[in-house]
Design an enzyme around this catalytic site. Structure first.
Site, PDB file in Angstrom:
ATOM      1  N   GLN A 237     -48.739   3.684  13.596  1.00 49.03           N
ATOM      2  CA  GLN A 237     -49.185   4.234  12.316  1.00 49.03           C
ATOM      3  C   GLN A 237     -50.681   3.997  12.124  1.00 49.03           C
ATOM      4  OE1 GLN A 237     -45.156   2.920  10.079  1.00 49.03           O
ATOM      5  NE2 GLN A 237     -46.669   3.737   8.678  1.00 49.03           N
ATOM      6  N   ARG A 384     -42.133   2.213   3.077  1.00 50.31           N
ATOM      7  CA  ARG A 384     -42.540   3.302   2.184  1.00 50.31           C
ATOM      8  C   ARG A 384     -43.059   2.734   0.876  1.00 50.31           C
ATOM      9  NH1 ARG A 384     -39.689   8.783   2.658  1.00 50.31           N
ATOM     10  NH2 ARG A 384     -41.156  10.156   1.637  1.00 50.31           N
ATOM     11  N   CYS A 385     -44.099   1.936   1.009  1.00 50.93           N
ATOM     12  CA  CYS A 385     -44.554   1.144  -0.121  1.00 50.93           C
ATOM     13  C   CYS A 385     -45.975   0.731   0.152  1.00 50.93           C
ATOM     14  CB  CYS A 385     -43.644  -0.084  -0.213  1.00 50.93           C
ATOM     15  SG  CYS A 385     -44.355  -1.521  -0.994  1.00 50.93           S
ATOM     16  N   GLU A 760     -45.087   7.383  -1.302  1.00 50.34           N
ATOM     17  CA  GLU A 760     -44.261   6.215  -1.562  1.00 50.34           C
ATOM     18  C   GLU A 760     -43.662   6.163  -2.947  1.00 50.34           C
ATOM     19  OE1 GLU A 760     -47.269   3.777  -0.300  1.00 50.34           O
ATOM     20  OE2 GLU A 760     -46.681   3.954   1.788  1.00 50.34           O
TER      21      GLU A 760
END
Ligand code: FES
Ligand code: FES
Lengths: 806, 164
Positions: A237, A384-385, A760
């Site tokens: 990522q 996802r934060c 997110e």
């Protein structure tokens, strides 16, 4: 080529720029199975690596015998810590300032820990080799409970840190303690608590879970002995950060390393960190002179690479009798597992958890977080934060409900009277953030009206009557959630990872015939960057999005950037894209003015061209300008039309939203049915509404899973109980709710196009909505707090404990 | 380990090769034949990323030995694009309705849908949700996949009617 018949509107539509639901360019490949994911890479002579993993959660490794494994046909090498030690690679730095064993160095700290790396001709031989490596263990006492880990006589987990009273983030108070992080004013908060009309107190646990992208983590390392250049393909990522880290720990010069993130099958935070598999593959490629592939299987993934959450949040919230919140106190015990490997900006060992005052104007607050080692897998990544924002949002949205119970108030109203008001922005929070923009009341009213909140409450009251009268065995819960995110990390002055500043970048080259290529420092994992970022350029420069190629992920070609996580792509790289576009536009303006023989200030931009002010018939299209930029000698202007922008954001962005869940719960079976899920998001300027909606569906489904069943669980011996998709809940199309999406638009004042990011938000906002719905259903029967995940068994147990089973 | 000879039809063409008896179909497809459309998500039969069509049924190719495919008629995502190279109706509807994000589940999902729409040419939403329950997607929340499948069913039915 002056096409006068085309109207401004048609020209604008032709660009497929910002605000248009442009179909994704990625899909042409993906729908045909023509994606190129890391496991699709095959190189000549490529070997395959696999790990011997520890069956114990805490044990000494007394001996490793490779002989039997090496005798297996196809097995080429077996690496252990002993082999890596001379290179100094048996340990590696974590992104959190800790260090982590690459391969077990004398002991193991969690079940599934990497003990040896077997390299073989194919994956079958590698598995055979893994089976044949003989490892002797001497088991040690296990501690999986972070509170017990802090007891004075708890087993010492990190013997390598023995005697070290100073950690990466300040003093360590105990041999299993990692850090304490404090924010806010403790004395003032205590004062508010002791004098308040009402104080509600609760322990809120956000359980351990896992990002679990469908594609696991993996890489292919290829060291070219002739050129001395290492190419590392992988599910990264943050490819540029990986390149720098690999260079720093391997001492291979950075220009001799090329990191490539090909297509990535979902990330959700799982693919930010550096894992043993990467290091071992690089070493194995250097040792064998051949490319080495490592791709973990799903069990490896769930057991070892990057769990998320596991926060025990003890809260106190103070308010007046009327419900005006006066103070918030929070203490967190964060279970980090055997190594502190969370991926937070350096100065934030608990991420942005200090956003935990949420959307409310809370004048006084104090927060402290203690990080603790246990015999569980390392991680603590942002699933996802944006770095512990999910935990913070869950905490405050539960505390609001707990306070509403104490005040005997409707929690929608309690939220309304405490929201930060529109005119208070930019708003300085008690825990140190400056919220950029918001209009919470408008969003809340819109949401409540959309679901007909009053009618829902009336229906619920009737249901309770009916339940008490024995007419039904189903209860109804209305789960409210209003969240404020903090994303787009971040300003280099306070955001870095391992010293790498968290700016991002975009480089754009316009070709002579007017098409373009753009490259970014981020990397898509399903967010549709190639589609959406081209739309920004299209609107900014006036070149159709369809004429723009967008590339990411190859560190040899893309400008340096810190990658995609924490919803940072749109706030940071999106801003860089707009800024690079504007540089090009500025040069285009000069060229247009020259071509039109007027002064620079006498031309103006008009969708896809520069026209003479007051004389729109006289213009040069961007296509014409691009051609001239390369092929016409223009005095004082360099040939070419390209630009790069490195964007250091002045602030984070603060997307927000209102989510409401209506749930039916069967008191006797614990089963639930999601009757309605309404999600209103305000992510500022909306670049591609179709992609935004897709992000909301996906994120809310992750939230549904987390709230209603998904967890990483261990028994007391440290055995991982949820290491396959049989035990680790991932909803199918059958269980997954249908979502009703909605929006308001409050642009970010400091972002060039006003966008805030959305990826997110749905995970952050939906978990409290689902969880609050479960709590709300049982509120009338005395439930105050019950920990997630609310699977059927746990919901049944709530009902049982409340005496609802007769 | 000694190898065995396998031969089957793949996307309309005969293929053959040598494989250890324990070789799974997904690995044979991906590693030996370089058919990389079907993906590996779990290798435990849960996720459906590896779905292929075998003798008229959707199968998870991580749960089938290549030996079992001997003589079979196998179709993967690579065989589902229109002969002229354009997207098939199902593929096009996935794109149209944003039925994919990272694309990792997509080949398996579309291969499953290809079979589902033959089992159920006019499915209800319920049929679609049940019919794809063996295929996990972590990105989309399924809502747009369901939309895409229903739209594809309509289009295919309209095409069929027009042909009749
Ligand atoms: S890889 Fe075959 S079902 Fe998951
Ligand atoms: S699109 Fe990513 S798993 Fe389905």
């Amino acid at each position: 080529m002056k096409d006068e018949v085309t109207s401004t509107e048609e020209r604008r539509e032709n660009l497929k720029g910002m605000g248009c639901a442009r179909k994704r360019v990625e899909d042409v490949r993906f729908t045909q199975g023509k994606g190129n994911y890391v496991d699709d890479i095959k190189m000549d002579g490529m070997l395959f690596g696999d790990f011997v993993r520890s069956p114990y959660a805490h044990a000494r490794v007394t001996s490793i015998n490779k002989e039997a494994a090496l005798a297996i046909p196809g097995v080429v090498a077996v690496l252990t810590a002993e082999d890596l030690a001379p290179l100094g690679l048996h340990w590696m730095p974590t992104l959190a300032g800790d260090k982590q064993m690459v391969l077990a160095d004398g002991k193991v700290l969690f079940q599934g820990q990497e003990v040896a790396f077997v390299v073989a001709n194919d994956r079958y031989a590698a598995s055979d080799g893994v089976e044949a490596v003989e490892v002797d263990y001497e088991d040690l006492p296990v501690v999986t409970d972070p509170f017990k880990a802090l007891e004075p006589d708890a087993p010492v987990l990190r013997e390598d840190l023995e005697g070290q009273t100073e950690g990466a983030h300040g003093p360590r108070k105990h041999h299993n303690h990692i850090f304490t992080w404090e924010q806010g004013d403790e004395a003032a908060t205590e004062q508010v608590m002791s004098t308040a009309d009402v104080v509600a107190e609760e322990m809120v646990y956000y359980h351990r879970t896992h990002p679990n992208p469908l594609e696991t983590c993996g890489c292919v390392a290829s060291m070219d002995k002739v050129t001395g250049k290492l190419t590392l393909y992988g599910t990264f990522q943050a490819p540029h950060a990986i390149r720098t880290i690999v260079s720093l720990i391997s001492s291979i010069p950075e220009h001799k390393i090329r990191v490539v993130s090909p297509d990535i099958g979902g990330g959700f935070g799982n693919k930010v960190g550096a894992y043993s598999g990467y290091v071992c593959s690089v070493v194995a490629s250097i040792v064998t002179g051949k490319p080495v592939k490592w791709v973990e299987d799903k069990m490896d993934n769930l057991m070892s690479t990057a769990f998320a959450r596991d926060y025990w949040m003890k809260g106190k919230i103070a308010a007046t009798k009327e419900g005006k919140i006066t103070g918030l106190h929070c203490h967190v015990i964060g279970d980090h597992g055997g190594f502190d490997a969370c991926a937070d900006p350096t100065k934030f060992p608990a991420g942005f958890f200090n956003i935990c005052t949420g959307s409310y104007d809370i004048p006084t607050a104090y927060l402290s977080v203690d990080g603790v080692y246990t015999n569980k897998a390392p991680g603590g990544v942002a699933y996802r934060c944006s770095f512990r924002v999910t935990e913070a949002a869950y905490f405050i949205e539960r505390m609001i409900e707990v306070l509403a119970i104490k005040l005997d108030m409707d929690s929608a109203e309690l939220r309304r009277i405490n929201f930060i008001k529109k005119e208070q922005f930019p708003y300085q929070s008690a825990l140190g953030w400056e919220y950029d923009s918001g209009d919470y009341h408008t969003a809340w009213d819109k949401a409540l009206e959309a679901v007909d909140y009053k009618a829902l409450r009336a229906e619920q009251a009737q249901r309770i009557e009916d339940f008490k009268a024995g007419k039904t065995r189903k209860l109804m819960g209305v789960g409210l959630s209003f969240f404020t995110e903090i994303v787009g990390a971040g300003p280099v002055k306070n955001c870095d990872i391992l010293g790498l500043g968290m700016f991002d970048s975009c480089e754009i080259r316009i070709h002579p015939t007017g098409s373009a290529i753009a490259r970014l420092g981020t990397i898509s994992q399903g967010q549709g960057h190639a589609t959406a970022f081209a739309q920004i350029i299209a609107s900014e420069i006036g070149i159709p999005a369809d004429d723009i190629t967008l590339e990411e992920g190859d560190t040899d070609t893309a400008p340096y950037g810190l990658g995609t996580y924490g919803s940072r792509s749109m706030p940071v790289a999106g801003a860089a894209t707009a800024m690079a576009s504007r540089k090009i536009k500025a040069k285009a303006q000069m060229i247009a003015a020259y071509l039109l023989e007027v002064h620079d200030d006498d031309v103006e931009f008009d969708v896809d061209r520069f026209a003479v002010k007051g004389n729109p018939e006289r213009f040069k299209t961007m296509k014409e300008i691009a051609f001239a930029a390369y092929n016409q000698a223009i005095p004082g202007v360099e040939p070419g039309l390209e630009a790069v922008s490195y964007y250091d954001p002045p602030n984070m962005t603060y997307p927000f939203g209102a989510y409401i869940c209506v749930m039916e719960l069967d008191v006797d079976t614990g089963e639930h049915e999601i009757r309605k899920f309404y999600a209103l998001d305000d992510c500022g300027t909306r670049v591609n509404p179709m992609i935004i909606e897709g992000q909301v569906h996906g994120g809310a489904t992750e939230g549904y899973a987390i709230a209603m069943g998904q967890e990483i669980a261990y028994d007391e011996m440290g055995n991982h109980k949820t290491a396959t998709l049989m035990d680790f809940f991932v909803p199918t199309a059958m269980e997954t709710p249908t979502y009703q999406t909605d929006f308001t638009v409050t642009p970010s004042p400091h972002h060039p196009i006003g966008a805030k990011g959305v990826g997110e938000s749905p995970n952050v906002g939906s978990v409290p909505a689902f969880s609050n719905a479960v709590h709300d259903a049982f509120r009338a029967f005395g439930l105050v707090q019950s920990h997630m995940p609310h699977d059927h068994w746990r919901v049944w147990r709530i009902a049982d404990e409340l005496g609802l089973h007769g | 380990m000694s190898k065995m000879h396998v031969k089957f039809t793949l996307n309309g063409e005969e293929v053959e090769g040598l494989a250890e008896p324990r070789t799974l179909l997904i690995h044979f497809l991906r590693e030996n034949l370089r058919i990389t459309g079907p993906h590996i998500g779990c290798e435990t039969s849960h996720c459906g990323a590896c779905t292929v069509d075998m003798d008229g049924k959707s199968v998870k190719s991580c749960t089938v030995f290549v030996a079992q495919a001997n003589g079979a008629d196998v179709t993967t995502i690579e065989g589902l694009t229109n002969p002229d190279g354009t997207l098939s109706v199902i593929q096009e509807m996935f794109r149209e309705h944003h039925g994919l994000q990272c694309g990792y589940c997509t080949p398996g999902m579309i291969t499953r849908v290809h079979r589902l729409l033959q089992e159920h040419p006019s499915p209800t939403e319920e049929d679609v949700r049940f019919g794809i329950a063996g295929n996990l997607c972590r990105c989309t929340g399924y809502q747009n996949i369901v939309k895409a499948v229903l739209a594809a069913a309509d289009q295919l039915n309209a095409q069929k009617e027009a042909a009749e």
